[in-house]
Scaffold this motif. Structure first.
Motif, short mmCIF file in Angstrom:
data_model
loop_
_atom_site.label_atom_id
_atom_site.label_comp_id
_atom_site.label_asym_id
_atom_site.label_seq_id
_atom_site.Cartn_x
_atom_site.Cartn_y
_atom_site.Cartn_z
N LEU A 219 3.58 6.09 -5.55
CA LEU A 219 3.60 6.14 -7.00
C LEU A 219 2.32 6.75 -7.58
CD1 LEU A 219 5.05 2.58 -7.77
CD2 LEU A 219 6.20 4.77 -8.13
N GLY A 220 1.23 6.61 -6.84
CA GLY A 220 -0.06 7.03 -7.36
C GLY A 220 -0.68 5.89 -8.16
N PRO A 221 -2.00 5.82 -8.21
CA PRO A 221 -2.67 4.69 -8.87
C PRO A 221 -2.29 4.52 -10.34
CG PRO A 221 -4.23 5.94 -7.56
CD PRO A 221 -2.97 6.74 -7.58
N VAL A 222 -2.15 5.63 -11.07
CA VAL A 222 -1.88 5.54 -12.51
C VAL A 222 -0.49 4.97 -12.76
CG1 VAL A 222 -1.61 6.84 -14.64
CG2 VAL A 222 -3.46 7.41 -13.06
N SER B 198 0.81 -1.21 0.00
CA SER B 198 0.00 0.00 0.00
C SER B 198 0.85 1.26 0.00
CB SER B 198 -0.93 0.00 1.22
OG SER B 198 -1.79 -1.12 1.18
N LEU B 199 2.01 1.23 0.66
CA LEU B 199 2.88 2.40 0.70
C LEU B 199 3.36 2.76 -0.69
CD1 LEU B 199 4.48 4.52 2.27
CD2 LEU B 199 6.29 2.81 2.60
N SER B 200 3.79 1.78 -1.48
CA SER B 200 4.23 2.04 -2.84
C SER B 200 3.10 2.56 -3.71
CB SER B 200 4.81 0.76 -3.46
OG SER B 200 5.98 0.35 -2.78
N LEU B 201 1.91 2.03 -3.50
CA LEU B 201 0.75 2.50 -4.25
C LEU B 201 0.49 3.98 -3.98
CD1 LEU B 201 -1.71 2.03 -6.05
CD2 LEU B 201 -2.93 1.15 -4.05
#
Length: 202
Positions: free
Chosen positions: A144-147, A138-141
């Protein structure tokens, strides 16, 4: 509420952690078989093979999640991360078995990668999966942002395809099982492109 909605309602009560626990059980079982003579006269080669095939099976399962949802409405998205990480776990053990039990020499690694095309292809697939495993949280998401996160994780598609090609090239002659995996992966990739998005019943 249809059948898909009923199934999805039941699935919401099932957490993802059992997928990790059950998914990682094959590895110690294979190791036990190897230590007790259950993998035949070439236990290292058999261990390598079983770990690799298990990794490919979990990758195929993860690849099937979206087509399954679009075709039937059954939503297994919450388990896709676990499927991918379990696949990477077995793939890492597959690679470790090749490095430490099969080759047993760091000097031979590069030579093997360059001289054996099936190893070149397999290693390329593994390298593509490394950033996906590292960012499957979840941290990377959030960072980075969803796109951008989704774009990065599209590397799954060539990585899984390379894994299937590696399997086809690895075996001697034209054997049915590797070709079945390759055909299934090509079909799933094709479905992802062609199927329209479907609203999941809840």
């Amino acid at each position: 509420m249809g059948l898909a909605g009923t199934i999805n309602g039941a699935l919401r009560r099932v957490p993802a952690w059992p997928v990790y626990v059950l998914g990682m059980l094959p590895a110690p079982w294979f190791l036990y078989l190897g230590l007790t003579g259950g993998l035949g006269v070439e236990p290292i080669e058999a261990l390598e093979h079983r770990l690799g095939v298990t990794a490919l099976q979990f990758l195929v399962a993860g690849l099937a999640v979206t087509p399954l949802r679009r075709l039937t409405g059954i939503n297994l998205i919450r388990y896709r991360r676990a499927l991918g990480l379990v696949a990477f776990f077995h793939l890492s053990l597959h690679l470790a078995t090749w490095l430490f039990l099969d080759l047993q020499s760091w000097q031979l690694i590069w030579a093997d990668i360059v001289k054996r095309p099936y190893i070149t292809v397999g290693m390329a697939g593994f390298v593509l999966l490394v950033p996906l495993a590292l960012t499957s949280n979840s941290l990377s998401l959030r960072r980075l942002g969803p796109v951008r996160w989704r774009r990065l994780h599209r590397l799954t598609y060539p990585a899984v395809l390379l894994g299937a090609i590696h399997y086809v090239m690895l075996v001697k002659g034209w054997q049915i099982e590797p070709l079945v995996y390759l055909a299934a992966i090509l079909a799933l990739l094709s479905l992802r492109i062609r199927l329209p998005r479907r609203r999941v019943a809840v």
